[in-house]
Design a protein around this motif. Structure first.
Motif, PDB file in Angstrom:
ATOM      1  N   ASP A 189      -4.153 -39.316  27.514  1.00  0.00           N
ATOM      2  CA  ASP A 189      -4.906 -38.147  27.050  1.00  0.00           C
ATOM      3  C   ASP A 189      -4.982 -37.036  28.102  1.00  0.00           C
ATOM      4  O   ASP A 189      -4.999 -35.862  27.777  1.00  0.00           O
ATOM      5  CB  ASP A 189      -6.347 -38.551  26.679  1.00  0.00           C
ATOM      6  CG  ASP A 189      -6.412 -39.168  25.295  1.00  0.00           C
ATOM      7  OD1 ASP A 189      -5.334 -39.344  24.694  1.00  0.00           O
ATOM      8  OD2 ASP A 189      -7.524 -39.463  24.834  1.00  0.00           O
ATOM      9  N   PHE A 206      -2.460 -33.914  27.860  1.00  0.00           N
ATOM     10  CA  PHE A 206      -2.703 -32.699  27.061  1.00  0.00           C
ATOM     11  C   PHE A 206      -4.024 -32.044  27.418  1.00  0.00           C
ATOM     12  O   PHE A 206      -4.197 -30.847  27.224  1.00  0.00           O
ATOM     13  CB  PHE A 206      -2.527 -32.951  25.561  1.00  0.00           C
ATOM     14  CG  PHE A 206      -3.514 -33.859  24.904  1.00  0.00           C
ATOM     15  CD1 PHE A 206      -4.742 -33.376  24.502  1.00  0.00           C
ATOM     16  CD2 PHE A 206      -3.200 -35.183  24.654  1.00  0.00           C
ATOM     17  CE1 PHE A 206      -5.649 -34.204  23.866  1.00  0.00           C
ATOM     18  CE2 PHE A 206      -4.098 -36.024  24.022  1.00  0.00           C
ATOM     19  CZ  PHE A 206      -5.339 -35.529  23.636  1.00  0.00           C
ATOM     20  N   GLU A 207      -4.950 -32.839  27.972  1.00  0.00           N
ATOM     21  CA  GLU A 207      -6.198 -32.211  28.414  1.00  0.00           C
ATOM     22  C   GLU A 207      -5.946 -31.290  29.603  1.00  0.00           C
ATOM     23  O   GLU A 207      -6.487 -30.192  29.687  1.00  0.00           O
ATOM     24  CB  GLU A 207      -7.233 -33.285  28.759  1.00  0.00           C
ATOM     25  CG  GLU A 207      -7.864 -33.888  27.503  1.00  0.00           C
ATOM     26  CD  GLU A 207      -8.542 -35.230  27.740  1.00  0.00           C
ATOM     27  OE1 GLU A 207      -8.923 -35.862  26.741  1.00  0.00           O
ATOM     28  OE2 GLU A 207      -8.670 -35.641  28.917  1.00  0.00           O
ATOM     29  N   ALA A 220      -4.053 -28.137  28.380  1.00  0.00           N
ATOM     30  CA  ALA A 220      -4.890 -27.178  27.647  1.00  0.00           C
ATOM     31  C   ALA A 220      -6.010 -26.626  28.523  1.00  0.00           C
ATOM     32  O   ALA A 220      -6.703 -25.690  28.131  1.00  0.00           O
ATOM     33  CB  ALA A 220      -5.482 -27.840  26.408  1.00  0.00           C
ATOM     34  N   GLU A 256       1.550 -30.108  24.385  1.00  0.00           N
ATOM     35  CA  GLU A 256       1.000 -29.625  23.135  1.00  0.00           C
ATOM     36  C   GLU A 256       0.840 -30.727  22.091  1.00  0.00           C
ATOM     37  O   GLU A 256      -0.132 -30.752  21.346  1.00  0.00           O
ATOM     38  CB  GLU A 256       1.975 -28.566  22.590  1.00  0.00           C
ATOM     39  CG  GLU A 256       1.497 -27.868  21.383  1.00  0.00           C
ATOM     40  CD  GLU A 256       0.971 -26.494  21.691  1.00  0.00           C
ATOM     41  OE1 GLU A 256       0.260 -26.356  22.695  1.00  0.00           O
ATOM     42  OE2 GLU A 256       1.279 -25.578  20.927  1.00  0.00           O
ATOM     43  N   THR A 257       1.812 -31.647  22.034  1.00  0.00           N
ATOM     44  CA  THR A 257       1.817 -32.634  20.950  1.00  0.00           C
ATOM     45  C   THR A 257       1.476 -34.041  21.420  1.00  0.00           C
ATOM     46  O   THR A 257       1.169 -34.900  20.607  1.00  0.00           O
ATOM     47  CB  THR A 257       3.190 -32.704  20.264  1.00  0.00           C
ATOM     48  OG1 THR A 257       4.147 -33.163  21.231  1.00  0.00           O
ATOM     49  CG2 THR A 257       3.632 -31.359  19.752  1.00  0.00           C
ATOM     50  N   ALA A 258       1.570 -34.287  22.739  1.00  0.00           N
ATOM     51  CA  ALA A 258       1.256 -35.601  23.308  1.00  0.00           C
ATOM     52  C   ALA A 258       2.051 -36.715  22.654  1.00  0.00           C
ATOM     53  O   ALA A 258       1.586 -37.833  22.537  1.00  0.00           O
ATOM     54  CB  ALA A 258      -0.243 -35.884  23.207  1.00  0.00           C
TER      55      ALA A 258
END
Lengths: 350, 310
Positions: B147, B150-151, B154, B228-230
């Protein structure tokens, strides 16, 4: 229209602005007293009439809420896009501040991060037609595995539990296809006298379905039955009738054109219904939730624990007249459809 | 002369026009959060288009660039899993991703420039090869990354959003490259390869380097798509090939080579993204969305060309 493309840039801006304003004005909804919900609809593939029918039906269903004094405004995004393009749809819905998003997703897993953002923005996300793994979204639609089991069971029963069969599947690697394969394998495994001679892929394309059926007929002269997915069954049946193989039974599909052939030629077939109305069912579930209702315990099923499955009708020769009545007078590509009613969707809630 | 040296000026003008149209239909456009989320939608295409620009500048084309994105995407996602998912594993997988992208680009370059195969056909072929490899590595979309990938992507780094870092560094890199001998050589090779060769420029090496550069940018775009999509998806990159070419043409780069630049492609890619937004927020009936989009892209191209001619 064409010459306007080459106007000087200032007029072009005006044109774009005017067009934009005009469309906003045209779609400005009439005022109603009841609550108002804005719902984003994202469809990531426009290669099939099934998808068009799905959007037309959900648009109608949204309008019908007016009679219940609830104003439902749909914002539809429909184009063939890649995953990143569909993420952009979702992102724009979030930026716009919709209340809920209904999505026919292009990937089972790639939306996890963006759905997390949607949930953080307090937006309800419901996928339909293909399940998603995100814990921040849910799925409302048919259980693809059960869909395959229904017609597979019919085929096994029709063959009296014995015989040589082949399967014609859709797109290898597609999650719904895989679930369907698991489904029919499970059914046929219960019948030791049913032998699956071959499992071919024809990419949900009628022409490829027909070609594949021809090849299979040439390869296996002792064939008794064919389990073929929708979108290819009409093609497979064409190959069967061209070859004059009236003793072979095969599964069918739910489009008007096929139903007519079925009725005219008195085919021995049956079809599981994957209705374009699934998005209507999803809309009704969304609106119950948006009006503050809580889900009952244990309604969520499936491999990701976030799926609500809708009933899957099976059209047989006995129920064919009813199915034909539903698509009467409609274009050839119309699919038989069903959807949960508002009250049926309410049964999932406390 | 100004426009000849700065072909991106016309692209910038078109981008600003489209931004105005976007603002008209989406009044909240310039809020920082909205701009940032737009940028993260556009960033992968911006990067791919910048990379493709170098190949096109030297008179070639890379039709395998979308497949390179898919290949890097599934490789990195698989490697993160194989290496165990720790911070060291992430870093190592990212380095491998760049190596795969640059390597794939260099293979194209060797075929086209050293072996003198025709660029369209060659990269069409290597594209099928790379896409096939991606499918072999990951036959079905899936695989997950931790996780925090993408954390982090972003989130902010040192107070500035990570995607803004990536964009700024890419732009700085492109500007710096333009001021080196290499940047001039790329233009010279594309303008007239024979003359460049006769004046003693290492034409073959420049073309191979440009392909490698495109592969590197494609790898960076693939990494952004993971952020973006992980997840991994062997079909992820396909549409980027033609979009990157549309973006660079909108950005003022000539497909015949010799004129243009990566900054123009930045604006070209942004324009394509803004057009999508306009379509979205104008609430067009869904049956007309693709049609109107096509008309606006053509109009943007026409306006850009007319401005550039003046």
């Amino acid at each position: 229209m064409m010459p306007k493309l080459f106007l000087p840039k200032r007029s072009l801006t005006k044109l774009v602005l005017a067009a934009a304003l005009a469309t906003t004005a045209l779609t400005a909804p009439a005022a109603l007293a009841g609550p108002k919900f804005v719902i984003g609809v994202s469809n990531g593939w426009i290669g099939s009439e099934w998808r068009t029918q799905m959007i037309d039906e959900v648009t109608e269903a949204a309008k019908a809420y007016g009679a219940r004094d609830i104003q439902v405004e749909l914002v539809v995004q429909s184009a063939t896009v890649d995953v990143q393009g569909q993420i952009a749809h979702v992102r724009n819905f979030i930026n716009q501040g919709v209340n809920a998003i209904l999505i026919n997703p292009n990937s089972p897993t790639a939306f996890n991060p963006i759905f997390k953002q949607a949930k953080a923005a307090n937006i309800l996300v419901i996928a339909t037609d293909a399940e998603v793994s995100s814990p921040d979204a849910m799925y409302v639609g048919v259980d693809q595995k059960a869909w395959a089991q229904k017609s597979a069971q019919w085929l096994a029963d029709t063959l009296g539990g014995k015989g040589n069969i082949v399967a014609i599947n859709g797109l290898a690697g597609h999650p719904a296809n895989q679930m369907r394969v698991d489904g029919y394998r499970e059914v046929f495994a219960k019948y030791p006298d049913i032998k699956i001679l071959n499992e071919a892929n024809a990419n949900w394309d009628q022409a490829q379905g027909q070609q594949t059926m021809k090849t299979l007929l040439a390869t296996f002269p002792t064939l008794n039955g064919v389990w073929v997915q929708d979108g290819m069954a009409a093609g497979a049946w064409r190959a069967l009738s061209e070859a004059g193989k009236s003793n072979i039974v095969a599964t069918g599909e739910i489009r008007a054109s096929f139903l007519k052939t079925w009725s005219d030629a008195k085919l021995t077939t049956a079809a599981s219904v994957n209705p374009p109305g699934v998005m209507v069912s999803a809309l009704h579930v969304a609106l119950h939730r948006l009006q503050g209702k809580e889900f009952k315990d244990g309604v969520f099923k499936g491999q990701y624990g976030n799926a609500i499955y809708v009933p899957i009708p099976l059209i047989t020769t006995a129920s064919l007249p009813d199915a034909l009545k539903q698509v009467q007078g409609k274009p050839d590509y119309t699919s038989v459809t069903t959807a949960l009613t508002v009250d049926e969707a309410g049964a999932f809630f406390k | 002369m100004i426009l000849y040296r700065r072909p991106w000026v016309a692209a910038l003008a078109v981008t600003l026009l489209l931004l105005l149209a976007n603002l008209a239909v989406q009044p909240s456009l310039f809020k920082p959060a909205i701009m940032l989320s737009n940028l993260s939608s556009w960033l992968p295409l911006i990067l791919v288009a910048m990379g493709q620009t170098y190949v096109v500048l030297s008179g070639d084309i890379d039709l395998s660039i979308g497949a390179i994105i898919s290949l890097v995407n599934v490789s990195v996602v698989s490697l993160i899993g194989a290496f165990g998912g720790g911070d060291g594993a992430l870093l190592l997988a990212i380095v491998c991703g760049f190596a795969i992208g640059i390597g794939a680009g260099a293979i194209n370059g060797v075929f086209v420039a050293a072996l003198r195969l025709q660029p369209i056909v060659t990269t069409f072929g290597t594209g099928i090869l790379f896409a096939g490899l991606a499918l072999a590595i990951m036959p079905d979309a899936g695989g997950t990354v931790p996780d925090r990938v993408f954390e982090t992507y972003a989130g902010p780094l040192l107070g500035v959003p990570v995607i803004l870092w990536i964009l700024s560094l890419a732009v700085l890199f492109v500007i710096a490259l333009g001021r080196t001998r290499f940047g001039l050589r790329a233009l010279a090779v594309g303008g007239d390869a024979q003359a460049a060769f006769q004046t003693g420029l290492p034409v073959t090496r420049v073309r191979i380097l440009n392909y490698g550069l495109a592969g590197g940018f494609a790898a960076l775009a693939a990494l952004c798509l993971i952020g973006e999509t992980a997840t991994g998806d062997p079909l992820l990159g396909g549409s980027y090939t033609l979009s990157s070419i549309s973006a660079l043409v909108l950005g003022g780069t000539a497909l015949s080579g010799g004129t243009g630049g990566a900054i123009g492609s930045l604006f070209g890619a942004m324009s394509l993204g803004i057009i999508n937004n306009v379509i979205f927020f104008a609430r067009l009936p869904f049956e007309l969305q693709s049609l109107i989009q096509g008309i606006i892209v053509l109009a943007a191209l026409a306006v850009g060309t007319l401005v550039a001619r003046r």
